[in-house]
Scaffold this motif. Structure first.
Motif, PDB file in Angstrom:
ATOM      1  N   SER A   3       0.841  -1.212   0.000  1.00 32.17           N
ATOM      2  CA  SER A   3       0.000   0.000   0.000  1.00 32.17           C
ATOM      3  C   SER A   3       0.869   1.253   0.000  1.00 32.17           C
ATOM      4  O   SER A   3       0.512   2.265  -0.596  1.00 32.17           O
ATOM      5  CB  SER A   3      -0.958   0.000   1.203  1.00 32.17           C
ATOM      6  OG  SER A   3      -0.243   0.267   2.392  1.00 32.17           O
ATOM      7  N   MET A   4       2.034   1.208   0.675  1.00 31.22           N
ATOM      8  CA  MET A   4       2.929   2.376   0.669  1.00 31.22           C
ATOM      9  C   MET A   4       3.562   2.560  -0.718  1.00 31.22           C
ATOM     10  O   MET A   4       3.667   3.672  -1.226  1.00 31.22           O
ATOM     11  CB  MET A   4       4.030   2.206   1.732  1.00 31.22           C
ATOM     12  CG  MET A   4       3.537   2.392   3.160  1.00 31.22           C
ATOM     13  SD  MET A   4       4.918   2.366   4.330  1.00 31.22           S
ATOM     14  CE  MET A   4       4.129   3.037   5.795  1.00 31.22           C
ATOM     15  N   VAL A   5       3.966   1.442  -1.321  1.00 37.88           N
ATOM     16  CA  VAL A   5       4.597   1.519  -2.649  1.00 37.88           C
ATOM     17  C   VAL A   5       3.597   2.065  -3.671  1.00 37.88           C
ATOM     18  O   VAL A   5       3.934   2.899  -4.515  1.00 37.88           O
ATOM     19  CB  VAL A   5       5.134   0.124  -3.069  1.00 37.88           C
ATOM     20  CG1 VAL A   5       5.569   0.116  -4.527  1.00 37.88           C
ATOM     21  CG2 VAL A   5       6.295  -0.290  -2.162  1.00 37.88           C
ATOM     22  N   GLN A   6       2.352   1.611  -3.539  1.00 32.67           N
ATOM     23  CA  GLN A   6       1.316   2.080  -4.473  1.00 32.67           C
ATOM     24  C   GLN A   6       1.132   3.611  -4.369  1.00 32.67           C
ATOM     25  O   GLN A   6       0.992   4.292  -5.376  1.00 32.67           O
ATOM     26  CB  GLN A   6       0.010   1.375  -4.150  1.00 32.67           C
ATOM     27  CG  GLN A   6      -1.009   1.486  -5.257  1.00 32.67           C
ATOM     28  CD  GLN A   6      -2.310   0.792  -4.862  1.00 32.67           C
ATOM     29  OE1 GLN A   6      -2.584   0.552  -3.688  1.00 32.67           O
ATOM     30  NE2 GLN A   6      -3.107   0.474  -5.842  1.00 32.67           N
ATOM     31  N   ARG A   7       1.197   4.130  -3.139  1.00 27.28           N
ATOM     32  CA  ARG A   7       1.038   5.587  -2.942  1.00 27.28           C
ATOM     33  C   ARG A   7       2.330   6.348  -3.199  1.00 27.28           C
ATOM     34  O   ARG A   7       2.360   7.561  -3.195  1.00 27.28           O
ATOM     35  CB  ARG A   7       0.593   5.874  -1.497  1.00 27.28           C
ATOM     36  CG  ARG A   7      -0.790   5.395  -1.169  1.00 27.28           C
ATOM     37  CD  ARG A   7      -1.153   5.783   0.262  1.00 27.28           C
ATOM     38  NE  ARG A   7      -1.351   7.210   0.407  1.00 27.28           N
ATOM     39  CZ  ARG A   7      -0.776   7.970   1.341  1.00 27.28           C
ATOM     40  NH1 ARG A   7       0.060   7.438   2.215  1.00 27.28           N
ATOM     41  NH2 ARG A   7      -1.027   9.263   1.402  1.00 27.28           N
TER      42      ARG A   7
END
Ligand SMILES: NC(=O)c1ccc[n+]([C@@H]2O[C@H](COP(=O)([O-])OP(=O)(O)OC[C@H]3O[C@@H](n4cnc5c(N)ncnc54)[C@H](OP(=O)(O)O)[C@@H]3O)[C@@H](O)[C@H]2O)c1
Length: 335
Positions: free
Chosen positions: A167-171
């Protein structure tokens, strides 16, 4: 020349009373007061593990005061509710969710992360703080104790971080912090499995930082020395399922929990890769261990045998026993 020597001597004397490494001290004393102040965390979503007592509890108070939105995790739900109520009592309206979690049950982490993401849609900062300490000699320690500490302190933080990372990589945004220890930098008598579990964190999280540099994700490793908390009492012994229990010792040589939490938040605020948070002589030993390990082995001969003898004689929390003056041999006072 004399002026330079006097300046160096003054700096050395001043640093004897410091409680963190030079860079963190600089950030705390100079940068935080002028430029950044308290506002950097306002509205940020921060997930703290091990928030039901000790350092994690005080991280919650510090971050709530800075206006962060918090998710508090640990096993004891009632203690998490108590911390939440205390944050609200101190800071008024703060958004805080309680999310029970056993960090050693790695197969539950994917679903716990889904729940955490549902609260505020994303996580800005994960602070991997949950962990357990140890008081036991290697020669007495069951292998299951080594396994339990590695499963909790090392794999627990790794597993939760891995579950949250997508989820952090996606953002393309995020910050992962992990609470290691000065025992993650040095060997520590009667805490071998604990020291091993903390050393391992450095290898994994330092690599994580390198792999995610291009994704705008920061990684901070903090290494506290002795801090007042429940950690000494809940420390595991040489036998699985056994805790040290009440240590009944004077904690006056340890850093206060609030100060430690403040310095951890400062290290995260300034995106430091690694920060050492300890009073002397532990801070001094951290520097010597990093830059001149052979000197640590030599100095240890003056300190360690006495501490092991004290442990064998029944002193449960040897971290509380040695002051700078005792280390230097100026006083022979024992507790
Ligand atoms: N105090 C020190 O001197 C010191 C020094 C260096 C590093 N540290 C590190 O600082 C961190 C916090 O320790 P502390 O000193 O504040 O001790 P503490 O007061 O005992 O806090 C430990 C926290 O971890 C949680 N925890 C333990 N096992 C867990 C599990 N299996 N699953 C989920 N949560 C778990 C505990 O909550 P529940 O029991 O409710 O689950 C508690 O909230 C640890 O990682 C420790 O290694 C402490």
């Amino acid at each position: 020349m004399i002026a330079t020597l006097l300046l160096l001597a003054a700096l050395f004397l001043w640093y004897l009373f410091a409680d963190c490494d030079f860079i963190l001290l600089f950030c705390d004393k100079l940068l935080s007061r002028s430029r950044r102040k308290m506002e950097n965390f306002r509205g940020k979503v921060v997930w703290i593990t091990g928030a039901s007592s000790g350092i994690g509890e005080y991280l919650a108070y510090d971050l709530a005061a800075r206006g962060a939105k918090l998710i508090l995790s640990a096993r004891r739900k009632t203690e998490l509710e108590r911390v939440r109520e205390a944050c609200i009592a101190q800071c008024g309206q703060v958004e805080i969710r309680v999310l029970p979690l056993d960090i050693s049950k790695h197969d539950t982490h994917a679903s716990v992360v889904s729940e955490a993401l549902e609260f505020f849609n994303h996580i800005d900062i994960l602070i991997n703080n949950a962990g357990r300490s140890q008081r036991a000699l290697i020669i007495d320690t069951e292998l299951e104790v080594d396994r339990e500490l590695l499963e909790t302190n090392t794999l627990g933080s790794i597993s939760l971080t891995k579950a949250l990372l997508p989820s952090m990589v996606q953002r393309k945004s995020g910050h992962v912090a992990v609470v290691s220890s000065t025992a993650g930098k040095l060997g520590v008598p009667v805490s071998a499995s604990y020291a091993a579990s903390k050393h391992a964190l450095h290898g994994w999280f330092n690599t994580l930082r390198l792999e995610l540099m291009a994704e705008n994700i920061d990684v901070t490793i903090v290494c506290p020395g002795p801090v007042v908390s429940e950690g000494a009492a809940s420390a595991i012994t040489h036998v699985v399922g056994e805790s040290v229990g009440s240590t009944n010792v004077d904690d006056s040589q340890k850093m206060s929990t609030a100060r430690c939490a403040h310095l951890i938040v400062t290290a995260i605020d300034h995106q430091l890769s690694e920060a050492w948070i300890a009073r002397n002589p532990v801070l001094f030993f951290s520097y010597v261990g990093q830059y001149c390990p052979i000197l640590v082995s030599w100095l240890a001969k003056f300190v360690v045998p006495g501490r092991i003898a004290a442990f064998k004689a029944g002193h449960k929390d040897i971290n509380a026993r040695v002051s700078l003056w005792q280390t230097l041999g100026i006083s022979k006072k024992t507790q």
